[in-house]
Write a protein that holds these residues in place. Sequence first.
Motif, PDB file in Angstrom:
ATOM      1  N   GLU A  83       0.826  -1.195   0.000  1.00 13.60           N
ATOM      2  CA  GLU A  83       0.000   0.000   0.000  1.00 13.60           C
ATOM      3  C   GLU A  83       0.870   1.258   0.000  1.00 13.60           C
ATOM      4  OE1 GLU A  83      -2.917   2.205  -0.527  1.00 13.60           O
ATOM      5  OE2 GLU A  83      -3.508   0.145  -0.036  1.00 13.60           O
ATOM      6  N   LYS A  84       0.611   2.163  -0.938  1.00 12.32           N
ATOM      7  CA  LYS A  84       1.389   3.392  -1.072  1.00 12.32           C
ATOM      8  C   LYS A  84       0.584   4.648  -0.729  1.00 12.32           C
ATOM      9  CE  LYS A  84       4.326   1.369  -4.661  1.00 12.32           C
ATOM     10  NZ  LYS A  84       3.705   0.035  -4.567  1.00 12.32           N
ATOM     11  N   ASN A  85      -0.643   4.466  -0.334  1.00 10.08           N
ATOM     12  CA  ASN A  85      -1.479   5.603   0.055  1.00 10.08           C
ATOM     13  C   ASN A  85      -1.211   5.924   1.528  1.00 10.08           C
ATOM     14  OD1 ASN A  85      -3.396   7.555   0.400  1.00 10.08           O
ATOM     15  ND2 ASN A  85      -5.124   6.296  -0.311  1.00 10.08           N
ATOM     16  N   ASN A 130      -2.729   7.926   3.492  1.00 14.90           N
ATOM     17  CA  ASN A 130      -3.944   8.029   4.304  1.00 14.90           C
ATOM     18  C   ASN A 130      -4.303   6.682   4.930  1.00 14.90           C
ATOM     19  OD1 ASN A 130      -4.292  10.783   3.776  1.00 14.90           O
ATOM     20  ND2 ASN A 130      -5.424  10.348   1.869  1.00 14.90           N
ATOM     21  N   VAL A 131      -4.088   5.590   4.183  1.00 15.36           N
ATOM     22  CA  VAL A 131      -4.367   4.262   4.727  1.00 15.36           C
ATOM     23  C   VAL A 131      -3.370   3.924   5.827  1.00 15.36           C
ATOM     24  CG1 VAL A 131      -4.637   1.810   4.164  1.00 15.36           C
ATOM     25  CG2 VAL A 131      -5.349   3.551   2.522  1.00 15.36           C
ATOM     26  N   TRP A 132      -2.103   4.290   5.644  1.00 13.69           N
ATOM     27  CA  TRP A 132      -1.110   4.056   6.689  1.00 13.69           C
ATOM     28  C   TRP A 132      -1.413   4.883   7.930  1.00 13.69           C
ATOM     29  CZ3 TRP A 132       2.129   0.126   6.755  1.00 13.69           C
ATOM     30  CH2 TRP A 132       2.482  -0.491   5.542  1.00 13.69           C
ATOM     31  N   LYS A 137     -12.753   1.748   4.686  1.00  8.77           N
ATOM     32  CA  LYS A 137     -11.933   2.891   4.277  1.00  8.77           C
ATOM     33  C   LYS A 137     -11.344   3.629   5.473  1.00  8.77           C
ATOM     34  CE  LYS A 137     -12.982   2.113  -0.017  1.00  8.77           C
ATOM     35  NZ  LYS A 137     -11.982   1.515  -0.950  1.00  8.77           N
TER      36      LYS A 137
END
Length: 527
Positions: free
Chosen positions: A19-21, A23-25, A201
């Motif tokens: 995952e490169k977003n 916001n998710v991290w 999300k």
Amino acid sequence: TDSMGNNSMTTATTATPFEKNLNVWRQLWRVLERSDVLIQIVDARNPLFYYSRDLHRYACDELGKPMMVILNKSDFLSVKQREIWSAALKEMEVDHVFFSAVSEQTKLDAREEDAPHHHTAATDNGILTPLTRSQLLTHLQSYAASHNLTPNPRYDGRIQYGMVGFPNVGKSSVINVLMGASKHTHDTARVGVAAQPGKTKHFATLIVSNEILLCDCPGLVFPSFVSGGSAGLIAAGVFPIAQMRDVYPPVSLICNSIPRRVLDATYGITVPVPTTYQLRERGLSNVPEYTTPQELLDTYCIARSLMATASGVPDHQRAARVLVKDYVVGRLLYCHAPPTLADKPEAHTEFQRESIQTSMKGTENVKKRLEKAMLQMKTLQEETTQINAAAEAQMDQLDDELAVSVNAPPLLDEDVDQDMLELLGMDATSSTKEPKVKKYQHKKPPKRKKGRKNIIRSDDPYGCHTEGVVQTSNSSYNTNYGKTSDEIQKGGGIVVNAGKYGGKGYVRPNYAGARGAVLHETVDTSS
């Protein structure tokens, strides 16, 4: 070894497209900071693929928070398989329990849930039977107490449990089961679930009881090394199937995992068996246990009439999506063995046999189809053996007949009666030779001039020949070609030399025409 339990020295591994977003991290970091106990949820079919050692190490060493692993979908494993995986995880010093959110959700929907205030503790971590909802809630409280955790006044005297893990491992499903949500209750808080990964999300907190507070974290792919590349991620359900571009690598992974007879029994098809020539081309002596993607996709498309609209060829895209989806949801069941069985082929084979028995559990149609497929395979092998034995026996018989004909005695004895041979026109020492047969030679018809076919020629077309007329000796034309002296004395009149001129004169005398006419004298034959 890599995260899938394979030896990285022998199996090609690639880094996961993590995952490169950011916001998710950030959602993950907030869950890690807020939670008192971290729970990493993995898929029991391949625990090491979904288990992140780095996250475990970071939570325990950096944050100082305990982490427990819940092996969801444990109903896909048999008792022996759960025992093997439990021993392997204990060697890795991983606290774990076995649980099945789908089974417990079915009980909730059927209103077969345990009494709400009668929680029983499990002593075997769900090895013999996956933990029930009440047992898991009790185990969570006892696990927090074993690490000397006290209720947090920030959360009204509750202990917060953070649920983290890969996408599509069932985090939201586990939370809904622990919340007691079912299709009959509409006032219970629950989180959204979906078949495709990435449904959640943002993180959400839900109150289960006065002692437990759950925190749901969005699923994300952690950086790790896996075998199979993106095809392995699609087959594992981490990536959406709709994003699959090349269908052959995931289907190839399925074909290398599920035996041919299981595919035949599950879908009611018959994948064609390679011919002897094809086996020789592949360098095989027996029918392989596993099929190829081309054979499986073609057979499935023909059986389900999945053909392209324009060209009419098998639609591999649609068929591959169905097969991969069945593999993700567990209809095509394959459970990975722990790395401790890598050097034990017999134990590894027995582990996979348990998966086949689990897939047939409670499904009589599949069991009947599998028995029928195995019977057909056994019959085919017996027929092949009988044909080979008959061919060998026939070859041995021909060899014996050839040996007898070579060593056969002569047709005639040495003391045969010579008179009999003379009567037959034969000689004892002469060899009988077959008469030569003349080859048929087609005789070409004589060439005739154009327009003169089938014309009957007359020797005296004008009727002017009389007897006693002979050619004079002064004539330079030889009209006596091919005639005797008697024939010459019979006629007279006008003679025309015609035909091709050769060494003996003209080849054909003709009595028609005025050119080349010669005056013949009449000879008196009375004297």
